[in-house]
Motif scaffolding. Sequence first.
Motif, PDB file in Angstrom:
ATOM      1  N   LYS A 164      -3.339  -4.715   5.309  1.00 58.61           N
ATOM      2  CA  LYS A 164      -2.905  -3.835   4.220  1.00 58.61           C
ATOM      3  C   LYS A 164      -1.497  -3.301   4.461  1.00 58.61           C
ATOM      4  O   LYS A 164      -0.973  -2.548   3.650  1.00 58.61           O
ATOM      5  CB  LYS A 164      -3.899  -2.681   4.050  1.00 58.61           C
ATOM      6  N   LEU A 220      -3.567   4.889   9.137  1.00 58.06           N
ATOM      7  CA  LEU A 220      -5.007   4.631   9.262  1.00 58.06           C
ATOM      8  C   LEU A 220      -5.502   5.337  10.525  1.00 58.06           C
ATOM      9  O   LEU A 220      -4.965   5.126  11.612  1.00 58.06           O
ATOM     10  CB  LEU A 220      -5.283   3.129   9.391  1.00 58.06           C
ATOM     11  N   THR A 260       0.849  -1.183   0.000  1.00 58.75           N
ATOM     12  CA  THR A 260       0.000   0.000   0.000  1.00 58.75           C
ATOM     13  C   THR A 260       0.884   1.231   0.000  1.00 58.75           C
ATOM     14  O   THR A 260       2.053   1.156   0.362  1.00 58.75           O
ATOM     15  CB  THR A 260      -0.911   0.037   1.241  1.00 58.75           C
ATOM     16  N   SER A 313     -11.095   4.835   8.948  1.00 63.69           N
ATOM     17  CA  SER A 313     -12.018   3.700   9.011  1.00 63.69           C
ATOM     18  C   SER A 313     -13.397   4.152   8.573  1.00 63.69           C
ATOM     19  O   SER A 313     -13.847   5.238   8.938  1.00 63.69           O
ATOM     20  CB  SER A 313     -12.082   3.143  10.430  1.00 63.69           C
ATOM     21  N   ARG A 340      -4.295  14.697   5.686  1.00 68.86           N
ATOM     22  CA  ARG A 340      -4.364  14.734   4.217  1.00 68.86           C
ATOM     23  C   ARG A 340      -3.941  16.098   3.697  1.00 68.86           C
ATOM     24  O   ARG A 340      -3.234  16.194   2.694  1.00 68.86           O
ATOM     25  CB  ARG A 340      -5.784  14.408   3.753  1.00 68.86           C
ATOM     26  N   ASN A 390      -0.525  10.406   3.203  1.00 70.56           N
ATOM     27  CA  ASN A 390      -1.520   9.450   2.686  1.00 70.56           C
ATOM     28  C   ASN A 390      -2.264   8.819   3.858  1.00 70.56           C
ATOM     29  O   ASN A 390      -1.674   8.084   4.647  1.00 70.56           O
ATOM     30  CB  ASN A 390      -0.851   8.365   1.854  1.00 70.56           C
ATOM     31  N   THR A 391      -3.550   9.111   3.938  1.00 69.26           N
ATOM     32  CA  THR A 391      -4.309   8.759   5.126  1.00 69.26           C
ATOM     33  C   THR A 391      -5.596   8.046   4.768  1.00 69.26           C
ATOM     34  O   THR A 391      -6.352   8.496   3.915  1.00 69.26           O
ATOM     35  CB  THR A 391      -4.672  10.036   5.918  1.00 69.26           C
ATOM     36  N   GLU A 392      -5.840   6.939   5.433  1.00 68.37           N
ATOM     37  CA  GLU A 392      -7.115   6.268   5.311  1.00 68.37           C
ATOM     38  C   GLU A 392      -7.832   6.430   6.633  1.00 68.37           C
ATOM     39  O   GLU A 392      -7.200   6.463   7.689  1.00 68.37           O
ATOM     40  CB  GLU A 392      -6.897   4.773   5.014  1.00 68.37           C
ATOM     41  N   THR A 434      -0.477   3.873   1.545  1.00 63.80           N
ATOM     42  CA  THR A 434      -1.087   4.590   2.648  1.00 63.80           C
ATOM     43  C   THR A 434      -0.126   4.578   3.837  1.00 63.80           C
ATOM     44  O   THR A 434       0.440   3.543   4.165  1.00 63.80           O
ATOM     45  CB  THR A 434      -2.415   3.914   3.037  1.00 63.80           C
TER      46      THR A 434
END
Length: 458
Positions: free
Chosen positions: A413, A368, A363, A397, A388, A393-395, A365
């Motif tokens: 991931k 998280l 990934t 939930s 961001r 790079n941020t995901e 990312t």
Amino acid sequence: MNYVKPSVPKGTRDFLPEQMYRRQFVLDIIKSKLETYGYEPLETPSIEKLEVLSGKYGEEGEHLLFKILKRGSSIEKVGSELKEYTVHRIDELVDLGLRYDLTVPLSRVVAMYQNEITLPFKRYQIQPVWRGDRPQKGRYREFFQCDADTVGSSSMIADAENICLIHDILSELGFDKFKIRINNRKILLGIVEYSDVDSEKGVDICVAIDKLDKIGIDGVRKELLNRNISEAATRKILPILEINGTNEKILADISYILASSAVGTQGIEEISEILSYMDDFGIDKQKLTIDLYLARGLSYYTGPIYESVVEEPRIGSLTGGGRYDELIGLFLGQSIPATGTTLGIERIIDVMTELDMIPEIKTRTTVLVTIFDENTKSLSLRIARDLRRAGINTEVSLNISQLKKQFIYANKKQIPFVVVIGPEELEQGAVTLKDMISGDQERISQDNLIHRFISLPK
RNA sequence: GUACGCGUAGCUCAGUUGGUUAGAGCUCUGGAUUGUGGUUCCAGCGGUCGCGGGUUCGAGUCCCGUCGUGUACCCCA
């Protein structure tokens, strides 16, 4: 419940994110190297008119062309009005085909946009092409090629640049045991002249001697005789294949044999000119070998031809190219010289994968941001927004579930950092940052979070 | 287009000269652990044995056909 068993057509593939990262790793290196040589990007349609494609790839190539059935009313007429229908001409059913390579579309483009294109035109093109043959190791029906071509120059510098480019790209990708094989169609013509065979048989001779590596000298002898090449001609041709030694010696030997052939001599001069430029460009001579039996399949080559191969694993050539001074003329009426090379992206990726030369990326990312519950949700989203905005790079939930589930997701991931914002953090104006690789975690203020990431190496 | 090999669980495969109810590992789901993954332990889900026909008391196993897939030839990146 009825369902369709999912599958993709023979010889085609899906590229899942993990594979896409591998492909991008390779393509990014190739693109940036292309640009250092001044090649510019071009794309063309997947489908071309059949008349553009036909007659460019030789008999076998024609066979492998994917042709597209006419659509709409033109095909309905054929199907609906008559119960039985005999096709008298192929163009009653078919008028388009899928792109077979990138060289022919380039030639069409050059012929169509003469006013917009400044010659010499150096372009690169990375797009899929289609061939209707049976898939096997390193062969697909849909595959990507990357072509780099120089149109509008007959200078051997252009050919030398192409070869140099291949050398640089393969080196940059991490290959060290590769060879670039060089020959010249003019030398092959010279050999045909020298052997006193009808010029129509020239193609047969080339196809036969091209197999030397695979079937050995005796195999070539049989192949030549099978193709109705006379005993006498075969006796003249075979010794040429046994010429070996340094590139200089090979050139000296062949120029002695082909002294009476004007075209052969010209071919030899072109090769030695290229070799001298390669020297100027600082290319390791060990990587270049003159192979007098290299022919290459495509019928449109007219001058220097070259391909690159690796010894292990055996997979055929990684790149191939050459000069095609007459092809564009087929679309223009007047010829424009051109030379170029094709990089077999799929084979390069396959070989690099087999040799473990591509770093594994699961990934891109970095972090998280978890959501603890309804009360902390809004803060989590705001933290994600700030990360961001800082370019991290941020995901975040998307489902509020047990933290455990969210951690399992991050782990699967391989996202290297997880941020937890629960009731305690909410109250303190803090976040908990966990490093998933070391397992360490610490509570830091929300303001410090971003600085933490900005100081990280990318 | 030619030749050969292989089709068994989501994946990788085992399955004896044809013989009870077709197995394993991984994955997945749940639990041990209601604020924490990767290791471990426990339990569970999951199979028209590619499809159709034939031989047989009996076929995942043998035969024929068919489809899919892989490899080699031809040719090619």
